[in-house]
Write an enzyme that holds these catalytic residues in place. Structure first.
Site, PDB file in Angstrom:
ATOM      1  N   GLY A 207       0.809  -1.220   0.000  1.00 16.72           N
ATOM      2  CA  GLY A 207       0.000   0.000   0.000  1.00 16.72           C
ATOM      3  C   GLY A 207       0.837   1.263   0.000  1.00 16.72           C
ATOM      4  CD  GLU A 208       0.010   4.634   4.537  1.00 12.74           C
ATOM      5  OE1 GLU A 208       0.094   5.865   4.403  1.00 12.74           O
ATOM      6  OE2 GLU A 208      -0.604   4.088   5.468  1.00 12.74           O
ATOM      7  N   GLY A 210       4.780   1.102  -0.335  1.00 13.61           N
ATOM      8  CA  GLY A 210       5.525   0.631  -1.494  1.00 13.61           C
ATOM      9  C   GLY A 210       5.302  -0.833  -1.834  1.00 13.61           C
ATOM     10  CG  ASP A 238      -7.372  -4.235  -9.523  1.00 14.79           C
ATOM     11  OD1 ASP A 238      -6.893  -5.376  -9.424  1.00 14.79           O
ATOM     12  OD2 ASP A 238      -8.392  -3.867  -8.934  1.00 14.79           O
TER      13      ASP A 238
END
Length: 307
Positions: A207-208, A210, A238
């Protein structure tokens, strides 16, 4: 031009985040993958299914991005897959409010004749039996098969999922899913165990924070760009997969070093996706913006150090 075959949902989403909520809007894994991959010089086609309630304007959007939609079946009298979710304040976790499979429940994928020799196949998040059904229709072995999946299939279709995992080159999953699939807490150990299931390359999305790329003993880490505003994380994974597979298809290079570039390209496109609800940001995104942000990624990760 090289061919990219995309398999996944084309759907309706209704999303609620701390910043607002939407009615039914365009969504689905294949939609995000296709819009993202359209930023590369590839011929792409989507294999999916929608109901008669699916607006023509959404199909026109895909064709306007040079995406072949002949593999999208429109079921007369049918209703399109619908998902509704609510994100928590941290935007990393969410609750699914509604899942209506509708036409997806009986989906039998049919690969367009012109794409049975696709160079790259991107298997978006779907039932593993559908993913296997697509691989079985390929006339020749693709240069690269990329698989995206989720914990839902690990819970309810694990044997079928393990069967399809044996046949892919790259798997992309998040850290929680990597731990569940492998039974290992350490992501390094998890990747090593997933390698033994078939994939040569394991991409673990955080996610945030990497993404990690594993290949045998080699590891590469790509950071996520720190963003001032994140409105809606739906479709970011996606979009990442679309950027990754689109870049690989364009470059015709499946080496570990080139996959590093593909991870950065995927992360770069995903950073735009989260800036607005649904596909809105990906619809307006232009090549200059993509290039400028790639420069930001480069400056974020480059440094000189005396050894």
């Amino acid at each position: 031009m090289n061919k990219l075959l995309i398999v996944g949902t084309v759907a309706f989403d209704a999303i609620e985040t701390p910043f607002g909520k939407t009615d039914k809007i365009l969504g689905g894994a294949a939609t995000y993958i296709g819009l993202s991959a359209s930023h590369f010089n590839v011929k792409s086609a989507i294999v999916s299914v929608v109901g008669e309630d699916f607006p023509q304007e959404y199909l026109n959007l895909l064709t306007s991005r040079n995406i072949d939609i002949s593999g999208i079946e429109v079921v007369k009298g049918g209703k399109t897959f619908f998902w509704s979710g609510k994100y928590h304040n941290d935007l990393n976790s969410r609750d699914t409010l509604i899942t209506e499979l509708n036409v997806l429940a009986d989906f039998n994928p049919i690969v367009p004749q012109d794409y049975k020799d696709a160079d790259v196949v991107m298997l978006g998040n779907l039932h593993p039996i559908v993913q296997t059904g697509v691989l079985n229709q390929m006339a020749s072995k693709p240069k690269l098969v990329v698989l995206d999946t989720m914990n839902f299939w690990m819970d309810c279709a694990l044997p079928e999922l393990l069967d399809v995992i044996k046949r892919v080159d790259v798997i992309t999953i998040n850290d929680e899913e990597a731990r569940q699939l492998s039974g290992e807490y350490s992501l390094v150990k998890a990747a090593a165990k997933i390698h033994t299931m078939g994939p040569k390359y394991v991409v673990i999305k955080k996610g945030e924070h990497g993404a990690l790329l594993f290949h045998n003993k080699e590891v590469f880490f790509a950071p996520a760009l720190p963003l001032e505003e994140v409105f809606d994380p739906t479709g970011a994974g996606d979009t990442f997969a679309g950027g990754f597979s689109g870049y690989i298809a364009q470059s015709e290079n499946i080496s570990f070093n080139n996959m590093k570039n593909a991870i950065i390209q995927g992360s770069n496109l995903a950073s735009f996706c989260v800036e607005k609800f649904g596909t809105e940001r990906m619809e307006s995104l232009n090549k200059l913006e993509v290039k400028e942000r790639l420069k930001q990624f480069k400056s974020l990760t480059q440094f000189d150090i005396e050894l």
